[in-house]
Design an enzyme around this catalytic site. Structure first.
Site, PDB file in Angstrom:
ATOM      1  CG  HIS A   1      10.066   3.612   8.049  1.00 15.97           C
ATOM      2  ND1 HIS A   1      10.383   3.522   6.925  1.00 15.97           N
ATOM      3  CD2 HIS A   1      10.734   4.805   8.411  1.00 15.97           C
ATOM      4  CE1 HIS A   1      11.241   4.272   6.459  1.00 15.97           C
ATOM      5  NE2 HIS A   1      11.635   5.214   7.465  1.00 15.97           N
TER       6      HIS A   1
ATOM      7  NE  ARG B   1      14.676   5.092   2.821  1.00 19.99           N
ATOM      8  CZ  ARG B   1      14.362   6.063   3.868  1.00 19.99           C
ATOM      9  NH1 ARG B   1      14.292   5.669   5.228  1.00 19.99           N
ATOM     10  NH2 ARG B   1      14.157   7.441   3.683  1.00 19.99           N
TER      11      ARG B   1
ATOM     12  CD  GLU C   1       9.579   0.685   4.957  1.00 24.07           C
ATOM     13  OE1 GLU C   1      10.348   0.051   5.598  1.00 24.07           O
ATOM     14  OE2 GLU C   1       9.130   1.793   5.027  1.00 24.07           O
TER      15      GLU C   1
HETATM   16  C1  8YV Z   1      10.476   8.883   7.453  1.00 31.21           C
HETATM   17  C2  8YV Z   1      12.846   8.299   7.315  1.00 31.21           C
HETATM   18  O1  8YV Z   1       9.416   9.074   8.250  1.00 31.21           O
HETATM   19  O2  8YV Z   1      13.667  10.368   7.194  1.00 31.21           O
HETATM   20  C3  8YV Z   1      13.722   9.370   6.616  1.00 31.21           C
HETATM   21  O3  8YV Z   1      14.709   8.904   5.728  1.00 31.21           O
HETATM   22  O4  8YV Z   1      13.253   7.104   7.171  1.00 31.21           O
HETATM   23  C4  8YV Z   1      11.833   8.580   8.102  1.00 31.21           C
HETATM   24  O5  8YV Z   1      12.031   9.764   8.844  1.00 31.21           O
HETATM   25  C5  8YV Z   1      10.235   8.177   6.082  1.00 31.21           C
HETATM   26  O6  8YV Z   1      11.050   8.426   5.004  1.00 31.21           O
HETATM   27  C6  8YV Z   1       8.720   8.517   5.944  1.00 31.21           C
HETATM   28  O7  8YV Z   1       8.546   7.781   4.474  1.00 31.21           O
END
Ligand code: 8YV
Length: 333
Positions: free
Chosen positions: A290, A243, A272
């Site tokens: 992402h 993250r 982001e």
């Molecule tokens: C998502 C991700 O695409 O699952 C997660 O935690 O980071 C990604 O797979 C993302 O959260 C979309 O906002």
């Protein structure tokens, strides 16, 4: 009998909207391809009368929103990371929360590995050079990077995705696997993965390729900043698929510019979709928006899992398969 109303706050597959439509009155203002930049107020207004909401890593669901939406009973996310959702506040308000683990593990690990390899072997940087028409001669050290095979892989955060990366490193590339996690894995799993637990500083000092896969929380904010980067080898790479906020992007941009580490691969960023301007101007970083979980079958499985959870909680009184606070349902019965 009137059907529960739900808000799908993000764009999703038409097939998933159709499936939800079999059970709910679906409010899907994003359809399949529009993104709404929700504010707390616009989301609260749109959620009036809704029993459930389907989200991903955004928008934010917190105590203020729950107060403003007393009819809300379920928040189902198609992401595995749920730092945008205040889980204790949802539990206190009796709101069921689910996330989407497992279905994205292998796809995300594939991407993390690809990003690590791209950084180590300078793939983006060399492609930019070629596209700019600057490839005029062969040279023994033209974009010579670091080897991945046989190198030391450092995994920071050894959950499901970290373990899937470790398996790739060990089995496919003969890497030595070190990891750091707050809790150590069972000895049997460590042995299966061929992974050795080390303290965080030792991980930073010994890794040739560091891959970060920890969930974001107050405790993991800037887990890797200037002091940690200073411990790394000048030949090392850093890959962040966790993250934004886990890495101090300003400190990383400076370390890359000063070649205090060799390269980085980043799929996630602080704030982001904005990206720290310093990262946009250094050549030795691979940047992606992402997309680590973004294969079509996996994104479909993630959305389907969120829909299954919503249907279970609100329509058929079944068991949501990936509830994070199932105790909320016990309290309801
Ligand atoms: C998502 C991700 O695409 O699952 C997660 O935690 O980071 C990604 O797979 C993302 O959260 C979309 O906002």
């Amino acid at each position: 009998m009137s059907r529960p109303r739900i808000l799908v706050a993000i764009p999703v597959f038409a097939e998933v909207l159709a499936r939800l439509g079999e059970h709910f009155d679906v409010d899907a203002p994003c359809g399949t391809d529009t993104t709404i930049d929700w504010t707390a107020d616009s989301l609260a207004a749109r959620l009036q009368g809704a029993a459930g909401v389907l989200v991903a890593g955004a928008p934010r669901i917190d105590a203020g929103l729950l107060d403003a939406c007393p009819g809300l009973r379920a928040v189902c996310s198609m992401a595995v990371g749920y730092n945008n959702i205040d889980l204790p506040a949802c539990t206190a308000a009796g709101v069921l929360v689910s996330n989407a683990p497992d279905v994205l593990t292998e796809t995300t690990a594939d991407f993390g590995f690809a990003l690590m390899m791209a950084a180590a072997r300078r793939i983006t940087e060399s492609e930019h050079f070629l596209r700019a028409g600057r490839w005029t001669h062969w040279s023994y050290d033209l974009f010579a990077g670091a080897d991945v095979h046989g190198a030391t892989l450092g995994v920071l955060g050894m959950g499901r995705i970290g373990q899937a990366i470790a398996r790739r490193g060990k089995g496919g590339f003969g890497m030595k696997v070190l990891y750091h996690n707050r809790s150590r894995l069972d000895a049997a799993i460590e042995q299966q993965l061929g992974a050795q637990w080390v303290a965080k500083d030792e991980l930073l000092q010994r890794a040739d390729h560091l891959v970060i896969v920890v969930p974001y929380s107050a405790a993991s904010h800037h887990l890797v900043g200037a002091a940690e980067l200073a411990l790394m080898k000048p030949t090392a790479t850093l890959t962040n698929i966790a993250r934004g906020g886990v890495v101090d992007d300003a400190a990383l941009a400076q370390a890359l510019r000063e070649r205090r580490i060799a390269a980085a691969g980043l799929d996630v960023f602080e704030g982001e979709p904005a990206v720290h301007p310093g990262l946009l101007t250094v050549p030795n970083v691979v940047l992606t928006p992402h997309i680590a979980s973004a294969s079509l079958p996996t994104r479909r499985a993630m959305a389907d899992l969120a829909a299954t959870n919503l249907i279970a909680v609100l329509a058929i009184e079944g068991t949501p398969p990936t509830a994070l606070n199932p105790e909320v349902l016990d309290r309801r019965s």
